[in-house]
Structures are given as C-alpha cells and as structure tokens.
Scaffold this active site. Structure first.
Site: not given
Length: 381
Positions: A64, A121, A145
């Site tokens: 990420k 996210s 997320s």
C-alpha cells in the site's frame, strides 16, 4: 503462493511481467520496483540456500502506497521472505470520500466493471490481488479500508484484533491487515505479521459455529439486494456445516459520532460521549458473544459506487464499529447481485479469534458451487 519449484528471482520477475501486462486496464499500481524486487529476491534465495526456513519465501507482495517499504508490517513480511514488487494506489486529495484509488493514469478501476470504484483506501491492493497480479498485498483498516475494497473486488480482507500489532494511528483504530485470494494465504500473512501460529492448525470448523446474523446492526441503511446476497452466502456455509446462522434483533448504537471523535481528538464533551458509545458497543457485543461464536453482516450496505463518489451512502456503516471495539473482522467474497455487483460477507469474532474467521473463510473457498467462488474477469492484455 509458491510450492518451492521456483526461486524468488524467477517469481519476482514473472510477477513484474504479469503486472506490466495487466495493470494498464486496472491501474492498481502507482510504482513498480524492479530493482528493489531483484535485491530482495536475491537475498531470499541466499537465505534459503543457507538453510533458513522462510514462511513466505519468494512470495510477490504489493505494498500500500501510504505505507511503503519502511512500514512495520512490510518489514515483517519481508523478513518472512516476501518480495516487494510495487506500491498500490490509495485515495488522492480533493474529496472527502476515501473509497477510490488515484494514479497518474487516472483512478483505479474495479476488476468486475471499470465503471465502479474498487473501494478504499486499500484500493490498489485489492484490485491487484483480485486480478491475480500478486497473491498478497498489504492494507490498513481504520474504518473498513481493508474490508470494503475486499468486498468490492471479490477477495479476502482481514482486520486483526486491535492491539495484536501496533496501531497506525494515535486513536488505536487503524490496524494493518492482508488482502488475499485464499484463507491459507491470509493466515500465512497474519502469522508473519503478528507472530501467531494460525496456518499450521487451519482447518474448516469442527462444528457449525453459532452465528448471529444482522443485515443492519440496528442502524445501517442496507440495500435489500446486498443483504439477500450476503445471507445467501451464509446459507451456503450453513449447508456445508461451517456455521449455524440465526437472525438476531441486534441494536448497536450508531458509531459515526464516536469514531469521528476518537479519530479527531475532539473536545472533552465529545470525548465523554464517545467513551459512552464505545462502552455501549462493547457491552452489546459481550452479550452477543456470550451466546454466539460469530456475528455476520454484509460488509458494506451498498454496492460499489461509480468514480463520481458514494453520494450520501456510508460505505463504512457496517465496518467501523469494530475498529472502535477492536474485534477481529473479515470480509469474504459472497458472490454478486443480479446486476453483477460484488458483495462481501463480513464475519466478526471475539478478540483473538481470527482462527475462527479464517476457518470459515477456508470452508467458503472450498465450496464447489459457492457464490463466494465468483471471481472478477481478468483484464485483457
């Protein structure tokens, strides 16, 4: 993942080639790291030749973008033998909603349908795993997320028990966790991340786990087609003797104001009200788990939205209560609505019971005709 037939260098090279072929149609990655991948792969191969046993030796890992190579969970996965191949998309600036991913080529696209957002996210991480570009990707879950993009991209997303690994925020809400295609891979990731021993004993439940079902938790505006699809997946699992579901009239307090106050460090009055809400949530869940092993809900109350945003929908409505209480939660693929919209089934367990969640996920993945076996179409090369 790997079966020992390839060296880490070969696997990393193959993964990067695969990403180069597929990512133009998805935009899951913001950067690729061929030099770092080669260096880490060479180190893994050296360690394996020296006799070191690495639980994730040579496994390509997407990272990420907001974490990067220096994050604690990335470091632990690299120590277990993962090879980092690139950074995955996260939301950009300019909007209050976070269920999307931004790249310099445009927004990240949902592998099921490019008109939809992949969630966020951890948007790029979920999309990369869904398309088979990598078997594992890192995520972080402060309000859903990991679980929301897992649901909308048809993969597994696990939020471990808060405190099992150090939180990524001062409020203790944001927990690191995996995006994976299989329960075994998620378990291996959890073991590398938290030092647990989940994978060696991973097996389907020995008995049907007592499961409380709630489509709304008492407050969420859940679309009927989402609730129907998630419940159908739960019934598939019941037929396979993994769960014994029962509808319960659960009435949790809406966690929205509590989460906002905890995350924002608001004034003393709001902090006092947030503490009262957290206590009420914990009390209600303690009572529930005195009678049940698992709580089941849809992961999100709505299907994936378009790239214009969610409108007034609250994608986190069914997830963020468990960031507040700290309970472990997993999203597993629950198939699609008649319109082809991917749906996630969320399972929540008492603290420290990730093994129960992964046992059910393992059984779901083995169902021969399971709705949970529906996979997104891979993008054309």
């Amino acid at each position: 993942m790997l079966a020992g037939e390839l060296c880490a260098r070969e696997t990393a090279h193959a993964a990067l080639e695969h990403i180069a072929r597929l990512d133009g149609a998805v935009r899951a990655f913001t950067e690729l790291w061929p030099e770092q991948a080669a260096a880490h792969a060479a180190d893994v191969d050296r360690r394996v030749r020296a006799g070191e046993r690495l639980s994730l030796a040579g496994v390509p890992l997407a990272v990420k973008a907001t974490e990067g190579l220096g994050a604690r969970q990335t470091a632990r996965l690299l120590a277990a033998g993962c090879v980092p191949v690139g950074a995955t998309a996260t939301p950009g600036g300019g909007t209050a909603w976070q269920t999307w991913g931004a790249t310099d080529r445009g927004p990240t696209l949902n592998p099921y349908d490019p008109r939809w957002s992949p969630g966020g996210s951890s948007a790029g991480s979920a999309a990369a795993v869904a398309c088979g570009m990598v078997p594992l990707a890192t995520g972080s879950d402060g309000a859903g997320s990991v679980r929301i993009p897992a649901a909308w991209c048809g993969v597994i997303g696990l939020k471990p028990t808060n405190g099992l690994v150090p939180a990524r925020d001062r409020a203790g809400l944001n927990v690191s966790g995996p995006l994976a295609r299989t329960a075994e891979d998620a378990a291996a990731y959890l073991d590398a991340l938290a030092g647990t021993q989940t994978l060696p004993g991973l097996a389907p439940p020995r008995r049907p786990l007592r499961t409380a079902w709630s489509a709304t938790l008492g407050f969420a505006d859940t679309a009927r087609r989402i609730a129907v699809r998630a419940r159908a997946c739960l019934e598939d699992l019941a037929a396979a003797d993994a769960v014994a579901p029962r509808d319960v009239p659960l009435q949790l307090p809406d966690p929205a104001a509590c989460w906002t106050a905890l995350r924002g460090g608001k004034d003393s009055g709001e902090a006092t009200r947030a503490a009262a809400t957290r206590t009420a949530l914990l009390h209600a869940l303690d009572g529930l788990f005195a009678a049940y092993d698992i709580l089941a809900t849809p992961t999100t109350p709505r299907p994936p939205h378009g790239h214009q945003g969610p409108g007034t929908g609250m994608s986190v409505a069914l997830t963020w209560a468990f960031n507040i209480t700290g309970h472990p939660a997993i999203s597993i693929p629950a198939g699609c609505t008649e319109a082809g919209e991917p749906v996630g089934l969320q399972l929540i367990a008492p603290p420290g019971r990730e093994s129960d969640l992964l046992a059910v996920a393992l059984r779901a993945g083995a169902l021969p005709t399971s709705s949970a076996s529906v996979r997104p179409r891979r993008p054309s090369t």
